[in-house]
Motif scaffolding. Structure first.
Motif, PDB file in Angstrom:
ATOM      1  N   CYS B  65       0.821  -1.224   0.000  1.00 19.60           N
ATOM      2  CA  CYS B  65       0.000   0.000   0.000  1.00 19.60           C
ATOM      3  C   CYS B  65       0.851   1.268   0.000  1.00 19.60           C
ATOM      4  O   CYS B  65       0.342   2.351  -0.302  1.00 19.60           O
ATOM      5  CB  CYS B  65      -0.948  -0.010   1.185  1.00 19.60           C
ATOM      6  SG  CYS B  65      -2.057  -1.435   1.154  1.00 19.60           S
ATOM      7  N   MET B  70       5.612   3.660  -6.785  1.00 23.60           N
ATOM      8  CA  MET B  70       4.490   4.540  -7.134  1.00 23.60           C
ATOM      9  C   MET B  70       4.322   5.654  -6.113  1.00 23.60           C
ATOM     10  O   MET B  70       3.246   5.851  -5.548  1.00 23.60           O
ATOM     11  CB  MET B  70       3.192   3.717  -7.232  1.00 23.60           C
ATOM     12  CG  MET B  70       3.341   2.484  -8.119  1.00 23.60           C
ATOM     13  SD  MET B  70       1.797   1.721  -8.668  1.00 23.60           S
ATOM     14  CE  MET B  70       0.968   1.438  -7.116  1.00 23.60           C
ATOM     15  N   ASP B  74      -0.490   3.653  -3.016  1.00 21.84           N
ATOM     16  CA  ASP B  74      -1.022   2.578  -3.860  1.00 21.84           C
ATOM     17  C   ASP B  74      -1.839   3.110  -5.029  1.00 21.84           C
ATOM     18  O   ASP B  74      -2.347   2.327  -5.829  1.00 21.84           O
ATOM     19  CB  ASP B  74      -1.813   1.551  -3.049  1.00 21.84           C
ATOM     20  CG  ASP B  74      -2.953   2.177  -2.247  1.00 21.84           C
ATOM     21  OD1 ASP B  74      -3.253   3.371  -2.462  1.00 21.84           O
ATOM     22  OD2 ASP B  74      -3.524   1.483  -1.396  1.00 21.84           O
ATOM     23  N   ASN B  75      -1.948   4.428  -5.104  1.00 16.06           N
ATOM     24  CA  ASN B  75      -2.697   5.026  -6.212  1.00 16.06           C
ATOM     25  C   ASN B  75      -4.111   4.463  -6.328  1.00 16.06           C
ATOM     26  O   ASN B  75      -4.631   4.231  -7.432  1.00 16.06           O
ATOM     27  CB  ASN B  75      -1.937   4.876  -7.546  1.00 16.06           C
ATOM     28  CG  ASN B  75      -0.642   5.677  -7.606  1.00 16.06           C
ATOM     29  OD1 ASN B  75       0.320   5.263  -8.254  1.00 16.06           O
ATOM     30  ND2 ASN B  75      -0.584   6.816  -6.938  1.00 16.06           N
ATOM     31  N   LEU B  76      -4.707   4.222  -5.180  1.00 16.41           N
ATOM     32  CA  LEU B  76      -6.103   3.790  -5.119  1.00 16.41           C
ATOM     33  C   LEU B  76      -6.837   4.729  -4.161  1.00 16.41           C
ATOM     34  O   LEU B  76      -6.218   5.284  -3.248  1.00 16.41           O
ATOM     35  CB  LEU B  76      -6.201   2.353  -4.584  1.00 16.41           C
ATOM     36  CG  LEU B  76      -5.616   1.268  -5.491  1.00 16.41           C
ATOM     37  CD1 LEU B  76      -5.613  -0.076  -4.767  1.00 16.41           C
ATOM     38  CD2 LEU B  76      -6.397   1.167  -6.796  1.00 16.41           C
ATOM     39  N   THR B  78      -8.976   4.067  -1.681  1.00 20.94           N
ATOM     40  CA  THR B  78      -8.653   3.486  -0.374  1.00 20.94           C
ATOM     41  C   THR B  78      -8.052   2.118  -0.648  1.00 20.94           C
ATOM     42  O   THR B  78      -8.289   1.521  -1.700  1.00 20.94           O
ATOM     43  CB  THR B  78      -9.893   3.374   0.538  1.00 20.94           C
ATOM     44  OG1 THR B  78     -10.814   2.456  -0.046  1.00 20.94           O
ATOM     45  CG2 THR B  78     -10.572   4.716   0.718  1.00 20.94           C
ATOM     46  N   LEU B 261       2.689  12.091  -8.115  1.00 27.15           N
ATOM     47  CA  LEU B 261       2.731  10.624  -8.077  1.00 27.15           C
ATOM     48  C   LEU B 261       1.725  10.016  -7.105  1.00 27.15           C
ATOM     49  O   LEU B 261       1.521   8.803  -7.113  1.00 27.15           O
ATOM     50  CB  LEU B 261       4.133  10.145  -7.656  1.00 27.15           C
ATOM     51  CG  LEU B 261       5.333  10.702  -8.415  1.00 27.15           C
ATOM     52  CD1 LEU B 261       6.630  10.139  -7.827  1.00 27.15           C
ATOM     53  CD2 LEU B 261       5.232  10.358  -9.903  1.00 27.15           C
ATOM     54  N   TYR B 263      -1.634  10.516  -6.510  1.00 28.35           N
ATOM     55  CA  TYR B 263      -3.071  10.481  -6.783  1.00 28.35           C
ATOM     56  C   TYR B 263      -3.651   9.150  -6.307  1.00 28.35           C
ATOM     57  O   TYR B 263      -2.901   8.184  -6.203  1.00 28.35           O
ATOM     58  CB  TYR B 263      -3.314  10.672  -8.293  1.00 28.35           C
ATOM     59  CG  TYR B 263      -2.529   9.681  -9.130  1.00 28.35           C
ATOM     60  CD1 TYR B 263      -3.057   8.419  -9.475  1.00 28.35           C
ATOM     61  CD2 TYR B 263      -1.214   9.970  -9.551  1.00 28.35           C
ATOM     62  CE1 TYR B 263      -2.316   7.501 -10.185  1.00 28.35           C
ATOM     63  CE2 TYR B 263      -0.474   9.052 -10.273  1.00 28.35           C
ATOM     64  CZ  TYR B 263      -1.039   7.824 -10.575  1.00 28.35           C
ATOM     65  OH  TYR B 263      -0.292   6.893 -11.279  1.00 28.35           O
TER      66      TYR B 263
END
Lengths: 331, 331
Positions: B65, B70, B74-76, B78, B261, B263
């Motif tokens: 995570c 990245m 984790d660029n998610l 949640t 980076l 987001y």
């Protein structure tokens, strides 16, 4: 897929005279170091190998199940896929996989390039599809630029993506194990017990299937040759492709390189202890009940097969853009 | 947790005279490179950071995570936790996190060491527990040896584990961004538009909260100060700890370092486009409706904050043994 031939596993090889130094005709050869013809291609392949945006969730990359920190495997019986699905079969190590005669346990992909396309679109693994995965990459200017440089193409294609991943994977060889140093003439690279383990490995017949530079990966063999293998795993091996009864439980012989790191063992990942795996193999494939001492020696030999692990910097991935399709882990 | 003070976000800073060169009193300072006092400790912490055996499944590591490929995120929106559970809040970047006044969005951990213990035992994240995680490490001879060398202890403890992870994380700073080079006097390191973006960033008041070397991380502020923030995310920020109404929607101000980076944005990860995030912040926190052109300038400035990403070899993890508790992803 290649034509398969069922070698009678066993006793046709081995029984070399006892010797501290290797024979000129050892059935195992050292692994040569990787030759990198095009470093930019390998670097691009490495980025893709580590990029979870090739999955629907944005969470699973090639490295998730072929973890290069853990012998190129996930050290799980079967992998965890999209939405925490349980995979059907043990994830084989990616290390030295370029030496395999075919890819996957059942050999359904001819080579690494063909293999690389599979998990991306497998709904139990990365759960994306090839159109979406390529759209993601095409939305990222740095990837567009890299593919233009390396492949001289204006549009990123699946063919180029899987080629780059395969070219990176070809560098994932593990030379310089203690056993390889012994093969090359360094008599002190392995101990007497390890050497005795190697002699047993040859004399009882393990080497009939586990031979060559990778000690495996170069033939398909029946799992449970002398005695049937008991498992709840429904995989039928090559028969799943051919439908032929003769191919039932025929699996690609796994490499024994780095076997110390690639537990749990067999296509169902049912055995965690290398001693147990040796015991089972000797009984089921060779009809031999090994003593605890002999098992210990074979295991000691097998642990000399751990080579230099791939060493490289953690890749930095180019960021997504507002044009990049958003990952959808939960729908 | 520290005492929190609600700065009146806004207009007390900024409005420097227009200049191509930095002022002696810029509200943003360059990030110094990491100082590594004990490389063996950092290396051990790196192994632990990448080791999924700290999770119940054997699949999730800190790096899952806080992915260092990245931007340490984790660029998610949640995170995905054990059994594909949906996390409650956006995973903050680990990059430059040592500069935060406290850890987590609500500041519930005083420092990185305290933070590191959380996810291991959080049933929505790594879903292990501290006894099990320590048992796993104690079963691995190479870890025992490393802790003995580094911490002079015969038994691995949670205290030492989290200390090592924190020491590794302290090295994850990102110096040498283009903006930092400009701050240090290289006038050509940023463009005129980027400089205008920085001037806007100061003059409209962003810098009131996003200041210091990390451009944030040094205060708690209310999300939705001028206008309420609309979200389905139930997180209430600091109020979740204190129960006080005054702390509702008070969150730690995130760093803007490497924001290109990290987001998607905000505690709910609802915004993927940095332009949109700038627009929302200006309206909700500052009561300003920025023109498209001004948003573009601020965004251009923010992209100069991407620094050198941590560069190190992928760690090779020591193998488990027959004594190691087996991961249980599916039960």
């Amino acid at each position: 897929m290649r034509t398969l031939s069922l070698l009678t596993a066993g006793l046709c090889l081995g029984l070399n005279a006892w010797a501290a130094a290797p024979d000129a005709n050892e059935p195992v050869q050292p692994i040569p170091p990787a030759e990198v013809a095009d470093p930019a291609k390998v670097e691009l392949g490495k980025q893709l190998f580590f990029d979870p945006r090739l999955s629907k969730s944005g969470f699973i990359s090639c490295n998730s199940c072929h973890n290069l920190s853990m012998g190129g495997s996930d050290n799980l019986p079967t992998s965890i896929g999209h939405n925490w699905q349980k995979g059907p079969i043990n994830a084989p190590t990616v290390l030295n996989s370029s030496m395999n005669l075919a890819q996957f346990w059942d050999g359904r992909a001819a080579d690494l390039k063909e293999q690389a396309a599979g998990p991306i679109a497998n709904q139990k693994e990365m759960a994306s599809n090839h159109v979406l995965a390529i759209d993601v990459l095409r939305s990222i200017p740095q990837y567009r630029e890299s593919f233009k440089q390396v492949y001289k193409i204006d549009q990123i294609t699946l063919d180029a993506v899987t080629d780059a991943i395969a070219e990176f994977e070809k560098t994932l060889v593990t030379p310089n194990s203690r056993f390889d140093r012994w093969l090359k003439g360094d008599e002190k690279a392995i101990t007497q017990a390890e050497l005795e383990g190697y002699q047993l490995f040859k004399s009882i017949g393990c080497v009939a299937c586990h031979n060559g530079a990778a000690l495996g990966g170069n033939s398909f063999q029946k799992m449970g040759l002398v005695e049937p293998y008991k498992t709840d795993n429904p995989a039928e091996g090559v028969a799943g492709l051919t439908g032929k009864d003769v191919d039932r439980f025929m699996f690609k012989v796994p490499t024994l390189r780095n076997v110390e790191l690639t537990y749990p063992y067999f296509h169902d990942g049912a055995y965690w202890d290398l001693d147990d795996a040796v015991d089972v193999m000797a009984r089921l494939q060779l009809g031999r009940q090994l003593s605890k001492e002999d098992i210990g020696k074979v295991t000691a030999f097998l642990k000399t097969l751990t080579g230099d692990q791939p060493s490289f910097s953690v890749p930095i991935l180019p960021p997504s853009t507002p044009q990049t399709p958003i990952p959808t882990p939960f729908n």
